[in-house]
Design a protein around this motif. Structure first.
Motif, PDB file in Angstrom:
ATOM      1  N   SER A 111     -45.900 -44.278  60.019  1.00  0.00           N
ATOM      2  CA  SER A 111     -46.029 -45.008  61.428  1.00  0.00           C
ATOM      3  C   SER A 111     -44.995 -44.655  62.206  1.00  0.00           C
ATOM      4  O   SER A 111     -43.663 -44.709  61.833  1.00  0.00           O
ATOM      5  N   ILE A 112     -45.232 -44.453  63.343  1.00  0.00           N
ATOM      6  CA  ILE A 112     -43.858 -44.123  64.238  1.00  0.00           C
ATOM      7  C   ILE A 112     -44.263 -44.736  65.734  1.00  0.00           C
ATOM      8  O   ILE A 112     -45.609 -44.691  66.113  1.00  0.00           O
ATOM      9  N   GLN A 113     -43.435 -45.617  66.145  1.00  0.00           N
ATOM     10  CA  GLN A 113     -43.834 -46.278  67.499  1.00  0.00           C
ATOM     11  C   GLN A 113     -42.418 -46.266  68.205  1.00  0.00           C
ATOM     12  O   GLN A 113     -41.495 -46.446  67.797  1.00  0.00           O
ATOM     13  N   PHE A 114     -42.332 -46.077  69.572  1.00  0.00           N
ATOM     14  CA  PHE A 114     -41.373 -46.275  70.242  1.00  0.00           C
ATOM     15  C   PHE A 114     -41.462 -46.511  71.766  1.00  0.00           C
ATOM     16  O   PHE A 114     -42.770 -46.534  72.235  1.00  0.00           O
ATOM     17  N   THR A 115     -40.516 -46.914  72.317  1.00  0.00           N
ATOM     18  CA  THR A 115     -40.708 -47.560  73.822  1.00  0.00           C
ATOM     19  C   THR A 115     -39.766 -46.903  74.659  1.00  0.00           C
ATOM     20  O   THR A 115     -38.752 -46.334  74.325  1.00  0.00           O
ATOM     21  N   VAL A 116     -40.275 -46.348  75.673  1.00  0.00           N
ATOM     22  CA  VAL A 116     -39.532 -45.481  76.760  1.00  0.00           C
ATOM     23  C   VAL A 116     -39.117 -46.133  78.087  1.00  0.00           C
ATOM     24  O   VAL A 116     -40.329 -46.646  78.438  1.00  0.00           O
ATOM     25  N   ASP A 117     -38.112 -45.826  78.464  1.00  0.00           N
ATOM     26  CA  ASP A 117     -37.963 -46.694  80.005  1.00  0.00           C
ATOM     27  C   ASP A 117     -36.823 -46.059  80.787  1.00  0.00           C
ATOM     28  O   ASP A 117     -36.304 -44.818  79.950  1.00  0.00           O
ATOM     29  N   LEU A 118     -36.420 -46.348  81.812  1.00  0.00           N
ATOM     30  CA  LEU A 118     -35.304 -45.927  82.632  1.00  0.00           C
ATOM     31  C   LEU A 118     -35.416 -44.219  82.757  1.00  0.00           C
ATOM     32  O   LEU A 118     -34.592 -43.864  82.520  1.00  0.00           O
ATOM     33  N   TYR A 119     -36.770 -44.032  83.117  1.00  0.00           N
ATOM     34  CA  TYR A 119     -36.856 -42.413  83.441  1.00  0.00           C
ATOM     35  C   TYR A 119     -36.223 -42.077  84.689  1.00  0.00           C
ATOM     36  O   TYR A 119     -36.661 -42.733  85.817  1.00  0.00           O
ATOM     37  N   ASP A 120     -35.462 -40.929  84.677  1.00  0.00           N
ATOM     38  CA  ASP A 120     -34.973 -40.544  85.971  1.00  0.00           C
ATOM     39  C   ASP A 120     -35.711 -39.361  86.771  1.00  0.00           C
ATOM     40  O   ASP A 120     -36.051 -38.447  86.153  1.00  0.00           O
ATOM     41  N   MET A 121     -36.204 -39.742  87.774  1.00  0.00           N
ATOM     42  CA  MET A 121     -37.058 -38.826  88.418  1.00  0.00           C
ATOM     43  C   MET A 121     -36.545 -38.196  89.896  1.00  0.00           C
ATOM     44  O   MET A 121     -36.875 -37.772  90.621  1.00  0.00           O
ATOM     45  N   ASP A 122     -34.950 -38.542  89.753  1.00  0.00           N
ATOM     46  CA  ASP A 122     -34.452 -38.148  91.048  1.00  0.00           C
ATOM     47  C   ASP A 122     -33.850 -36.228  90.654  1.00  0.00           C
ATOM     48  O   ASP A 122     -32.844 -36.219  89.810  1.00  0.00           O
ATOM     49  N   HIS A 123     -34.427 -35.385  91.225  1.00  0.00           N
ATOM     50  CA  HIS A 123     -34.225 -34.114  90.734  1.00  0.00           C
ATOM     51  C   HIS A 123     -32.736 -33.685  91.202  1.00  0.00           C
ATOM     52  O   HIS A 123     -32.423 -32.418  90.592  1.00  0.00           O
ATOM     53  N   THR A 124     -32.089 -34.638  91.887  1.00  0.00           N
ATOM     54  CA  THR A 124     -30.691 -34.042  92.099  1.00  0.00           C
ATOM     55  C   THR A 124     -29.665 -34.710  90.899  1.00  0.00           C
ATOM     56  O   THR A 124     -28.430 -34.487  90.935  1.00  0.00           O
ATOM     57  N   SER A 125     -30.127 -35.588  90.198  1.00  0.00           N
ATOM     58  CA  SER A 125     -29.272 -36.408  88.945  1.00  0.00           C
ATOM     59  C   SER A 125     -29.392 -35.260  87.803  1.00  0.00           C
ATOM     60  O   SER A 125     -29.918 -34.780  87.454  1.00  0.00           O
ATOM     61  N   PRO A 126     -28.046 -35.611  87.271  1.00  0.00           N
ATOM     62  CA  PRO A 126     -28.008 -34.686  85.966  1.00  0.00           C
ATOM     63  C   PRO A 126     -28.889 -35.116  84.664  1.00  0.00           C
ATOM     64  O   PRO A 126     -29.197 -34.272  83.971  1.00  0.00           O
ATOM     65  N   GLN A 127     -29.295 -36.281  85.146  1.00  0.00           N
ATOM     66  CA  GLN A 127     -30.240 -36.865  83.956  1.00  0.00           C
ATOM     67  C   GLN A 127     -31.666 -36.900  84.423  1.00  0.00           C
ATOM     68  O   GLN A 127     -32.498 -37.390  83.693  1.00  0.00           O
ATOM     69  N   PHE A 128     -31.992 -35.724  85.437  1.00  0.00           N
ATOM     70  CA  PHE A 128     -33.310 -35.569  85.918  1.00  0.00           C
ATOM     71  C   PHE A 128     -34.398 -35.414  84.628  1.00  0.00           C
ATOM     72  O   PHE A 128     -34.059 -34.650  83.967  1.00  0.00           O
ATOM     73  N   THR A 129     -35.561 -35.987  84.712  1.00  0.00           N
ATOM     74  CA  THR A 129     -36.397 -35.851  83.659  1.00  0.00           C
ATOM     75  C   THR A 129     -36.256 -36.379  82.242  1.00  0.00           C
ATOM     76  O   THR A 129     -36.988 -36.211  81.411  1.00  0.00           O
ATOM     77  N   ILE A 130     -35.084 -37.384  82.464  1.00  0.00           N
ATOM     78  CA  ILE A 130     -34.450 -37.791  81.225  1.00  0.00           C
ATOM     79  C   ILE A 130     -34.796 -39.471  81.047  1.00  0.00           C
ATOM     80  O   ILE A 130     -34.454 -40.184  81.989  1.00  0.00           O
ATOM     81  N   GLY A 131     -34.947 -40.049  80.104  1.00  0.00           N
ATOM     82  CA  GLY A 131     -35.111 -41.491  80.208  1.00  0.00           C
ATOM     83  C   GLY A 131     -34.609 -42.020  78.806  1.00  0.00           C
ATOM     84  O   GLY A 131     -34.049 -41.385  77.847  1.00  0.00           O
ATOM     85  N   ARG A 132     -34.773 -43.393  78.512  1.00  0.00           N
ATOM     86  CA  ARG A 132     -34.318 -44.006  77.391  1.00  0.00           C
ATOM     87  C   ARG A 132     -35.487 -44.382  76.283  1.00  0.00           C
ATOM     88  O   ARG A 132     -36.488 -44.742  76.643  1.00  0.00           O
ATOM     89  N   ILE A 133     -34.957 -44.194  75.063  1.00  0.00           N
ATOM     90  CA  ILE A 133     -36.024 -44.461  73.994  1.00  0.00           C
ATOM     91  C   ILE A 133     -35.459 -45.068  72.858  1.00  0.00           C
ATOM     92  O   ILE A 133     -34.450 -44.950  72.521  1.00  0.00           O
ATOM     93  N   THR A 134     -36.208 -45.952  72.290  1.00  0.00           N
ATOM     94  CA  THR A 134     -35.916 -46.681  71.063  1.00  0.00           C
ATOM     95  C   THR A 134     -37.114 -46.916  70.160  1.00  0.00           C
ATOM     96  O   THR A 134     -38.038 -47.034  70.955  1.00  0.00           O
ATOM     97  N   GLY A 135     -37.018 -46.707  69.088  1.00  0.00           N
ATOM     98  CA  GLY A 135     -38.269 -46.841  68.076  1.00  0.00           C
ATOM     99  C   GLY A 135     -38.005 -47.251  66.743  1.00  0.00           C
ATOM    100  O   GLY A 135     -36.829 -47.143  66.384  1.00  0.00           O
ATOM    101  N   SER A 136     -39.098 -47.016  66.013  1.00  0.00           N
ATOM    102  CA  SER A 136     -38.978 -47.411  64.591  1.00  0.00           C
ATOM    103  C   SER A 136     -40.014 -46.427  63.788  1.00  0.00           C
ATOM    104  O   SER A 136     -40.997 -45.817  64.459  1.00  0.00           O
ATOM    105  N   ILE A 137     -39.642 -46.236  62.342  1.00  0.00           N
ATOM    106  CA  ILE A 137     -40.552 -45.345  61.767  1.00  0.00           C
ATOM    107  C   ILE A 137     -40.610 -46.036  60.086  1.00  0.00           C
ATOM    108  O   ILE A 137     -39.474 -46.691  59.741  1.00  0.00           O
ATOM    109  N   ALA A 138     -41.866 -45.982  59.732  1.00  0.00           N
ATOM    110  CA  ALA A 138     -42.018 -46.760  58.667  1.00  0.00           C
ATOM    111  C   ALA A 138     -43.285 -46.380  57.904  1.00  0.00           C
ATOM    112  O   ALA A 138     -44.042 -45.532  58.496  1.00  0.00           O
ATOM    113  N   PRO A 139     -43.726 -46.808  56.466  1.00  0.00           N
ATOM    114  CA  PRO A 139     -44.744 -46.016  56.021  1.00  0.00           C
ATOM    115  C   PRO A 139     -46.175 -46.562  56.705  1.00  0.00           C
ATOM    116  O   PRO A 139     -46.138 -47.719  57.264  1.00  0.00           O
ATOM    117  N   GLN A 140     -47.264 -45.811  56.599  1.00  0.00           N
ATOM    118  CA  GLN A 140     -48.229 -46.222  57.149  1.00  0.00           C
ATOM    119  C   GLN A 140     -49.619 -46.221  56.385  1.00  0.00           C
ATOM    120  O   GLN A 140     -49.655 -44.933  55.703  1.00  0.00           O
TER     121      GLN A 140
END
Lengths: 507, 559
Positions: free
Chosen positions: B190-219
């Motif tokens: 099983s894999i689950q993750f949360t995504v947030d703080l996505y950067d949609m500013d095309h002049t930013s070096p982090q453009f199209t990048i966001g933060r992720i955190t998650g967990s993997i366990a038997p399913q």
């Protein structure tokens, strides 16, 4: 012409090593050819691009043939190691150090004539013989000739004891009839097939020595060998057979229009881009995709031929990232764009860079407000508003003591087309102008389009302007030949500013 | 068993989502009114092709590292010296193209799915495990995650799915965690993750990048796309849905708050005051009895523990098994409260061609236990779709399904949804999007989690003779639309609107249009091509290839 180091092949293991070198050599031409080709995308230079594409496709074929050959004699091609990729700029794998230096750069006719044609140049026996003796080197043709001779030698030796050197697992032989005609890429299971395969590589690259066109047996369509195909670009016309039986570059035009070609800085390196830049992001994704491609090809040539399908996808993906790089300014290098660097990105390099998110989180400024120390808020405000054209943003005003006393603050914006481009904060924390006027320290620069006009206005308004030995406008020339011109002026408190007209290229 | 059980690992880092945005505006599908400016980046108030017209569609993990492990016995560590898996990384494929992020439809962009994603656990150059991520859509999207930001950067969402076709290489590993994971999760994780703080500013070096955190366990013995547990519903507009399980082995509540509390633009909580997890004691006037402190002062609560917290129950196990959970702030305000009766569909996004059907599996629970012999109501509901025009969710006759279904003793029910031919109600967009809202008959849909909702794209039918013998004129409008909507493809590789280009590259196009939809190389990347149009295009390409000389020379030279 490329000269390779002389090698000796005395054992079957040394023969395998030589064929691994052949694989690396065939691969090594692809990044420079592709880089040049990427810069031609959507520039109206399709005729040239088609020529380069056709050569790249055949280099891929040659790489595949060489892998089949190595597998046929019981070797294992290695494509998934950092050392597989040569350093650019640098000599090609197996090449002599003093030989041709191959760069990654944007397309130019000179690149084709000086580098690409040298890579593919056929052997010209007379002066080649003289050179090989002198430098202990050999041509690519001679290199393959030697591999052919040794294949024959070892196979004949093996036959004497009823054996064969073609002991490789036939399942590792890769064919890909969707794209490579089977007469060109076929399973190598014996000596005749092996020798024919080498002939295809050499013929497509150099021609037969009597005819610039590839022997029809060795090609899917009638076409000149690589050297002569590149020559079409230099001559600006395709190669055709004359009615007289000779050849001339008088066919359809292969003209170059440099107008839209992106000004890619030559030989980019991922490490040269600031980590916190879009160029870095795209470079890393390009290189990761390229590394994935090598990983994928490695699997395809080591028993999982079906992986070729994934490799095709990666090749297209590579083009897309190259396009993004070529549309991205090269950081701190005005006038240039980034480009592909074809570097190996190990798994651990992808994640082990710290988390740029934190960097972003702590410092992602939207704008800059520069605090200016002033002794008289109202006098300074008059200067910035009436002479320089700032407007006050009254939301920020602090009128200490009701008479703009100590620690008063006024924030001023300079607008252009409705957008705020400069913000200054006048802060009263000195009692009189700086004296003597400071000669160093932080100096903000206003970038203008026409420095002379600005100077005239300033002189008319009697703004305090610095001069050095009677000279007001001075200039700097950057290492790359860019010139900018500027002069210094002072506000009523002797705070120093620069008016600058940016970068003209004079070379 | 799923991502909240042990053994589990947590990871965090960044992700990239690089969707093309020209197709975010439904009217851009209209070839008649399409303008070249729709392929340009938005400028000021001019939306043009929105914020990423040259997106690749790629979705990938970046800089994701394993941060913590929890063993089968419930003990945890974050120390590399304890377990080598804590020095490893989570990556996507290293031998094929990136997975793709795909909207169901231009008028249902709130269930974007990941297709063709490979998930790997790597140690240096060694692949410890490699698996296929089963196509899954995000859910519980929350637009107030980072209220100080704007656009999609304000949002967070979760993805939950399963990993299949797992290749393990742990023979030489001395990781206790990996041995336990293999023991229980050998065939499926099983894999689950949360995504947030996505950067949609095309002049930013982090453009199209966001933060992720998650967990993997038997399913096993669980739905694939959500976890049966103790769903917590927000009681104020400032927080979002959460989930928890009662782990009977560990005698503990395992709570996931990753997508529940608002953050500043720097990723830290807007308010990091500690909260209280409590249970309402029904035998004592529903008095809250504290189970434990939610330690938001712990700086690793999100990036190290992935927002997952474990609360030992000891003598409160029985109390928690029979009473609802709540989360209280320091002033005893109720922030989240368990929903006493809950129903959720497992897979909730479907593509159907005329004549095809899909089966939706529902699970109903009360306090984590099956809620049987109850009725679920289903009804068409297009209120979540848009922007319009064109009009969505009609004709209603194109979809048939029962209005109610009864849950069995185990709290499960299956509903079959059958698609007819919508008959091209949207004109320039193929097919139609339909939504089906569902709820227990004792409840109202408006009281439910609005993400518990079924989205279906039903494609139009193409006449058999057109499919069998297509001409260029038949496929031109489809190809023109792709060329319009995906400028990176049309400018960077193939201009699909050009017959000459299509014909010359028929072999490679047949190859990519003919791929399995779950292959990341499948074309179109947007996966919005109907069965019939796909067949029509392949038949066209075949006819070109049949006419052409063998070994069309252009193919392998277009690299």
């Amino acid at each position: 012409m490329i000269f390779l180091k002389q090698i000796s092949i005395n054992t079957i293991e040394e023969l395998r090593t030589a064929i691994q070198t052949a694989i690396e050599l065939e691969h090594s031409t692809i990044p420079p050819y592709l880089t040049a080709n990427f810069t031609l995308s959507n520039t109206g230079n399709d005729a040239i691009s088609n020529v380069i594409s056709s050569v790249v496709g055949e280099e891929m074929l040659h790489l595949s043939i060489a892998c089949n050959l190595l597998n046929a004699i019981g070797g294992s091609p290695i494509l998934n190691q950092p050392e597989f990729i040569p350093k650019y700029p640098g000599p090609l794998p197996g090449g002599v150090d003093t030989g041709l230096i191959v760069p990654l750069e944007k397309f130019s006719v000179e690149l084709v004539s000086d580098v690409f044609m040298s890579i593919e140049e056929p052997e010209k026996p007379i002066h080649i013989n003289a050179l090989t003796g002198a430098e202990g080197s050999m041509t690519i043709g001679q290199f393959y000739q030697k591999i052919s001779e040794k294949l024959i030698f070892f196979e004949k030796e093996a036959e004497k004891s009823g054996q064969t050197i073609f002991t490789g697992d036939p399942d590792k032989q890769l064919i890909y009839p969707k794209f490579f005609p089977e007469k060109l890429l076929y399973p190598i299971k014996g000596l005749d097939a092996a020798l024919n395969a080498i002939t295809i590589i050499v013929d497509q690259g150099e021609g037969t020595g009597t005819d610039p066109f590839v022997n029809p047996d060795d090609s899917a369509v009638e076409e000149p060998a690589h050297y002569y195909r590149f020559q079409e670009i230099v001559k600006g016309k395709s190669l055709v057979r004359d009615s007289s039986g000779g050849y001339s570059y008088s066919g359809s035009p292969v003209a170059f229009d440099p107008k839209s070609v992106p000004n890619m800085k030559a030989n980019p390196k991922m490490a040269d881009f600031p980590v916190n830049s879009l160029a870095y992001q795209y470079s890393k994704l390009f290189n990761f995709t390229y590394t994935s491609l090598l990983n994928c090809l490695h699997l395809a040539f080591n028993g999982q031929p079906e992986k070729m399908d994934d490799a095709m996808g990666l090749m297209f993906s590579l083009r897309l990232y190259a396009g993004k790089l070529l549309a991205t300014p090269y950081p701190n290098c005005p006038g240039y764009v980034a480009g592909p660097s074809f570097e190996f990105v190990a798994n651990e390099e992808v994640p082990k860079e710290g988390n740029p998110f934190m960097e972003k989180a702590f410092f992602k400024a939207n704008s800059l407000v520069t605090k200016i120390s002033v002794s008289d808020i109202e006098k300074s405000k008059d200067f910035y508003v009436n002479l320089l054209g700032f407007t006050e943003d009254e939301r920020y005003r602090i009128n200490a003591g009701g008479n703009f006393g100590n620690e008063s603050y006024v924030q001023l914006n300079l607008l252009k087309g409705g957008q705020n481009i400069v913000t200054l904060g006048l802060y009263k924390d000195i009692s009189q102008p700086f004296a003597p006027a400071p000669q160093n320290g932080t100096v903000p620069s206003f970038i203008v389009e026409d420095i002379e006009t600005t100077l005239k206005i300033f002189q008319k308004e009697k703004i305090k302007i610095d001069s050095q030995d009677g000279q007001i406008i001075v200039s700097n020339t950057s290492d790359q030949g860019y010139v900018d011109r500027f002069f210094f002026f002072r506000d009523p408190d002797n705070n120093s500013f620069v008016i600058r007209e940016n970068m003209t290229y004079t070379n | 068993m799923s991502y909240l059980n042990s053994p589990r690992l947590t990871f965090s880092g960044l992700f990239q989502a690089d969707p093309s945005t020209v197709n975010n505006d439904p009217t851009h599908f209209n070839n008649e009114t399409f303008k070249p400016s729709f392929q340009k980046m938005q400028e000021g108030k001019n939306a043009n092709g929105w914020w990423n017209p040259e997106g690749t569609g790629n979705w990938r993990f970046l800089n994701c590292e394993v941060k913590s492990v929890t063993y089968l016995d419930g003990t945890s560590t974050t120390n590399e010296a304890d377990d080598p898996v804590l020095s490893m990384s989570i990556m996507d494929s290293g031998t094929k193209v990136a997975g793709k992020i795909v909207d169901l439809d231009t008028q249902q962009q709130m269930v974007s799915a990941l297709w063709g994603l490979v998930v790997r656990l790597v140690s240096g150059e060694k692949e410890i495990l490699k698996a296929d991520y089963e196509v899954a859509s995000f859910t519980n999207i929350w637009m107030s995650r980072a209220p100080a930001l704007s656009g999609d950067t304000t949002a967070a969402a979760i993805y939950q799915s399963v990993l299949k076709n797992i290749h393990w290489d742990i023979d030489n590993s001395d990781s206790r965690f990996l041995k336990e994971l293999y023991l229980l999760g050998r065939y499926q994780l099983s894999i689950q993750f949360t995504v947030d703080l996505y950067d949609m500013d095309h002049t930013s070096p982090q453009f199209t990048i966001g933060r992720i955190t998650g967990s993997i366990a038997p399913q096993y013995s669980e739905p694939s796309f959500f976890t049966i547990g103790r769903p917590l519903f927000p009681q104020t507009s400032k927080v979002n849905y959460a989930n928890a399980i009662v782990d009977l082995e560990q005698k503990a509540v395992v709570l996931d708050l990753a997508n529940s509390f608002p953050v500043n633009p720097d990723g830290n909580l807007l308010n990091n005051s500690n909260l209280s997890l409590a249970v309402l004691d029904s035998s004592d006037n529903n008095k809250p009895i504290e189970i434990g402190v939610i330690d938001f002062q712990d700086p690793g609560w999100y990036s190290v523990k992935s927002g997952i917290m474990s609360f030992p129950l000891a003598d409160k196990l029985e109390l928690v098994e029979n009473n609802p959970l709540i989360i209280l702030d320091q002033n005893n305000n109720v922030l989240l409260k368990e929903s006493l009766e809950y129903v959720c569909a497992d897979k909730f996004v479907f593509y159907l061609n005329p004549g095809e059907s899909c089966e939706v599996e529902f699970y109903a629970t009360s306090l984590g236990k099956p809620l049987g012999n109850r009725t679920i109501e289903l009804q068409l509901n297009a209120s979540q779709f848009g922007p319009t025009p064109p009009q969505v969710g009609w004709p209603e006759s194109a979809l048939s399904f029962p209005e109610t279904v009864t849950l069995d003793d185990a709290g499960k029910a299956k509903v079959t949804i059958i698609a007819g031919d919508p008959g091209n109600p949207r004109g320039y967009i193929d097919g139609q999007v339909y939504g089906i809202a569902y709820n227990l008959s004792t409840d109202l849909f408006s009281n439910c989690n609005p993400s518990n909702f079924i989205s279906i794209l039903v494609f139009d039918k193409v006449p058999e003779d057109k499919i069998a013998n297509p001409t260029w004129d038949d496929i031109q409008p489809i190809m023109q639309q792709y060329a319009n909507l995906y400028p990176l493809m049309s400018k960077g590789i193939f201009n699909l609107a050009d017959k000459e280009v299509v014909d010359a590259n028929a072999e490679i196009l047949k190859f990519v249009f003919g791929k399995d939809k779950t292959d990341p190389n499948y074309m179109p990347a947007t996966r919005d091509l109907s069965r019939d149009k796909s067949a029509m295009i392949l038949n066209y390409l075949n006819s070109v290839l049949n006419q052409a000389a063998p070994n069309d020379s252009v193919t392998f030279k277009k690299l």
